[in-house]
Design a protein around this motif. Structure first.
Motif, PDB file in Angstrom:
ATOM      1  N   GLU A 117      -7.427  23.706  -5.231  1.00  0.00           N
ATOM      2  CA  GLU A 117      -6.531  24.994  -5.339  1.00  0.00           C
ATOM      3  C   GLU A 117      -4.716  24.676  -5.283  1.00  0.00           C
ATOM      4  N   TYR A 118      -4.394  23.086  -4.783  1.00  0.00           N
ATOM      5  CA  TYR A 118      -3.224  22.718  -4.937  1.00  0.00           C
ATOM      6  C   TYR A 118      -2.476  23.170  -6.441  1.00  0.00           C
ATOM      7  N   LEU A 119      -3.550  22.470  -7.677  1.00  0.00           N
ATOM      8  CA  LEU A 119      -2.959  22.599  -8.299  1.00  0.00           C
ATOM      9  C   LEU A 119      -2.620  23.971  -8.673  1.00  0.00           C
ATOM     10  N   ASP A 120      -4.035  24.555  -8.715  1.00  0.00           N
ATOM     11  CA  ASP A 120      -3.005  26.439  -8.915  1.00  0.00           C
ATOM     12  C   ASP A 120      -2.015  26.878  -8.616  1.00  0.00           C
ATOM     13  N   LEU A 121      -2.024  26.552  -7.337  1.00  0.00           N
ATOM     14  CA  LEU A 121      -0.423  26.734  -6.716  1.00  0.00           C
ATOM     15  C   LEU A 121       0.817  26.277  -7.840  1.00  0.00           C
ATOM     16  N   LEU A 122       1.103  24.928  -8.115  1.00  0.00           N
ATOM     17  CA  LEU A 122       1.508  24.465  -8.953  1.00  0.00           C
ATOM     18  C   LEU A 122       1.979  24.695 -10.511  1.00  0.00           C
ATOM     19  N   LEU A 123       0.374  24.535 -11.179  1.00  0.00           N
ATOM     20  CA  LEU A 123       0.402  25.026 -12.382  1.00  0.00           C
ATOM     21  C   LEU A 123       1.025  26.082 -13.197  1.00  0.00           C
ATOM     22  N   ASP A 124       0.951  26.581 -13.373  1.00  0.00           N
ATOM     23  CA  ASP A 124       1.855  27.261 -14.934  1.00  0.00           C
ATOM     24  C   ASP A 124      -0.104  27.442 -15.532  1.00  0.00           C
ATOM     25  N   PRO A 125      -0.708  28.834 -15.220  1.00  0.00           N
ATOM     26  CA  PRO A 125      -2.260  28.693 -16.186  1.00  0.00           C
ATOM     27  C   PRO A 125      -1.914  28.637 -17.248  1.00  0.00           C
TER      28      PRO A 125
ATOM     29  N   PHE B 227       0.459  -1.418   0.239  1.00  0.00           N
ATOM     30  CA  PHE B 227      -0.114  -0.163  -0.190  1.00  0.00           C
ATOM     31  C   PHE B 227       0.755   0.973   0.131  1.00  0.00           C
ATOM     32  N   LYS B 228       2.245   1.385   0.668  1.00  0.00           N
ATOM     33  CA  LYS B 228       3.056   2.523   0.633  1.00  0.00           C
ATOM     34  C   LYS B 228       3.517   2.806  -0.662  1.00  0.00           C
ATOM     35  N   GLU B 229       3.426   2.114  -1.910  1.00  0.00           N
ATOM     36  CA  GLU B 229       3.968   2.460  -3.111  1.00  0.00           C
ATOM     37  C   GLU B 229       2.530   3.316  -3.813  1.00  0.00           C
ATOM     38  N   TYR B 230       1.352   3.771  -3.110  1.00  0.00           N
ATOM     39  CA  TYR B 230       0.156   3.824  -3.324  1.00  0.00           C
ATOM     40  C   TYR B 230      -0.479   5.463  -2.729  1.00  0.00           C
ATOM     41  N   VAL B 231       0.384   5.565  -1.537  1.00  0.00           N
ATOM     42  CA  VAL B 231      -0.035   6.424  -0.536  1.00  0.00           C
ATOM     43  C   VAL B 231      -0.383   7.721  -1.346  1.00  0.00           C
ATOM     44  N   PHE B 232       0.647   7.934  -2.154  1.00  0.00           N
ATOM     45  CA  PHE B 232       0.715   9.871  -2.790  1.00  0.00           C
ATOM     46  C   PHE B 232      -0.810   9.853  -2.955  1.00  0.00           C
ATOM     47  N   THR B 233      -0.730   8.312  -3.796  1.00  0.00           N
ATOM     48  CA  THR B 233      -2.129   8.635  -5.266  1.00  0.00           C
ATOM     49  C   THR B 233      -3.900   8.338  -3.917  1.00  0.00           C
ATOM     50  N   LYS B 234      -3.314   7.989  -2.663  1.00  0.00           N
ATOM     51  CA  LYS B 234      -4.503   7.698  -2.064  1.00  0.00           C
ATOM     52  C   LYS B 234      -4.689   9.274  -1.200  1.00  0.00           C
ATOM     53  N   ILE B 235      -3.807  10.097  -1.112  1.00  0.00           N
ATOM     54  CA  ILE B 235      -3.876  11.456  -0.021  1.00  0.00           C
ATOM     55  C   ILE B 235      -4.302  12.042  -1.348  1.00  0.00           C
ATOM     56  N   ILE B 236      -4.399  12.250  -2.548  1.00  0.00           N
ATOM     57  CA  ILE B 236      -4.773  12.824  -3.668  1.00  0.00           C
ATOM     58  C   ILE B 236      -6.719  12.702  -3.776  1.00  0.00           C
ATOM     59  N   GLU B 237      -6.662  10.983  -3.768  1.00  0.00           N
ATOM     60  CA  GLU B 237      -8.347  10.835  -4.039  1.00  0.00           C
ATOM     61  C   GLU B 237      -8.919  11.430  -2.412  1.00  0.00           C
ATOM     62  N   ASP B 238      -8.202  11.267  -1.609  1.00  0.00           N
ATOM     63  CA  ASP B 238      -9.208  11.991  -0.473  1.00  0.00           C
ATOM     64  C   ASP B 238      -9.197  13.505   0.128  1.00  0.00           C
ATOM     65  N   LEU B 239      -8.241  13.906  -0.953  1.00  0.00           N
ATOM     66  CA  LEU B 239      -8.840  15.332  -1.034  1.00  0.00           C
ATOM     67  C   LEU B 239     -10.164  16.010  -1.420  1.00  0.00           C
ATOM     68  N   THR B 240     -10.615  16.899  -1.006  1.00  0.00           N
ATOM     69  CA  THR B 240     -12.116  17.687  -1.923  1.00  0.00           C
ATOM     70  C   THR B 240     -11.796  17.932  -3.046  1.00  0.00           C
ATOM     71  N   LYS B 241     -12.842  17.544  -3.738  1.00  0.00           N
ATOM     72  CA  LYS B 241     -12.122  18.472  -5.319  1.00  0.00           C
ATOM     73  C   LYS B 241     -12.005  20.123  -5.236  1.00  0.00           C
ATOM     74  N   PRO B 242     -12.588  20.921  -4.549  1.00  0.00           N
ATOM     75  CA  PRO B 242     -11.637  22.033  -4.407  1.00  0.00           C
ATOM     76  C   PRO B 242     -10.429  22.197  -3.625  1.00  0.00           C
ATOM     77  N   ARG B 243      -9.950  21.643  -2.990  1.00  0.00           N
ATOM     78  CA  ARG B 243      -8.898  21.056  -2.499  1.00  0.00           C
ATOM     79  C   ARG B 243      -7.614  20.706  -3.149  1.00  0.00           C
ATOM     80  N   ARG B 244      -8.114  20.109  -4.145  1.00  0.00           N
ATOM     81  CA  ARG B 244      -7.254  19.648  -5.048  1.00  0.00           C
ATOM     82  C   ARG B 244      -7.216  20.863  -6.135  1.00  0.00           C
TER      83      ARG B 244
END
Length: 192
Positions: free
Chosen positions: A176-184, A157-174
């Motif tokens: 928000e993070y994408l906006d911070l990381l991505l070039d518009p 399961f450790k190989e999937y933890v990052f995917t699980k964390i992203i999956e568990d985030l609410t869509k607005p929170r995801r």
């Protein structure tokens, strides 16, 4: 009838199956752990083996043949899934890790049946009471296998933890993070 019972347990296999699925009370865990000599066990790991439909009994028998600890067990969950509870003691030296045991089991099943199964492992837990938590990690690891392109048929399961964390985030929170990381200007790529 005692209200603390979640299910009627009729034997060792029933106990382990109920332990994996979380359908067992704390009282039952203590009672059956004493009965089956599990209280002194230091470390356990739950595994999920997914096989071809209708062949789970075959896989279960092979897994049980390669259970060096008498407390290790494989139980049928349905016609294509087997749950395994694997213990390690301090004296055991045959396998260095749960992953190594799972790789050996995968190879043995393939050699004996020609079937390629998929094995996922939960975290090692220090008490029998936490085996359900370990199994609860192994289950989504199987479900997420297609979303993370990893080679091989044995995964923790450790190989999937990052995917699980992203999956568990609410869509607005995801978003928000994408906006911070991505070039518009790259937004079009991710909306596709």
């Amino acid at each position: 009838e005692n209200a603390s019972y979640k299910t009627q347990i009729t034997g060792r296999e029933d106990f382990y199956r109920s332990l994996l699925t979380g359908d067992v009370s704390t009282y039952q865990i203590e009672k059956y752990s004493r009965k089956y000599g599990l209280l002194s066990k230091a470390s356990a790991c739950a595994m999920l083996v997914v096989c071809d439909a209708g062949r789970a009994e075959e896989v279960m028998e092979i897994a049980q043949n390669y259970a060096p600890e008498e407390t290790d067990i494989a139980v049928l969950l349905d016609d294509n899934q087997v749950g395994i509870v694997k213990f390690f003691s301090d004296e055991q030296t045959e396998y260095r890790s749960y992953n190594e045991y799972a790789e050996f089991l995968y190879q043995s099943i393939f050699e004996e049946t020609g079937m390629r199964v998929y094995i996922t492992l939960g975290a090692a837990v220090s008490k029998i009471n936490y085996v359900h938590a370990s199994f609860s990690q192994a289950q989504p690891a199987y479900r997420m296998k297609d979303s993370v392109n990893l080679s091989g048929n044995v995964h923790s399961f450790k190989e999937y933890v990052f995917t699980k964390i992203i999956e568990d985030l609410t869509k607005p929170r995801r978003n928000e993070y994408l906006d911070l990381l991505l070039d518009p200007e790259a937004e079009d790529i991710f909306t596709d």
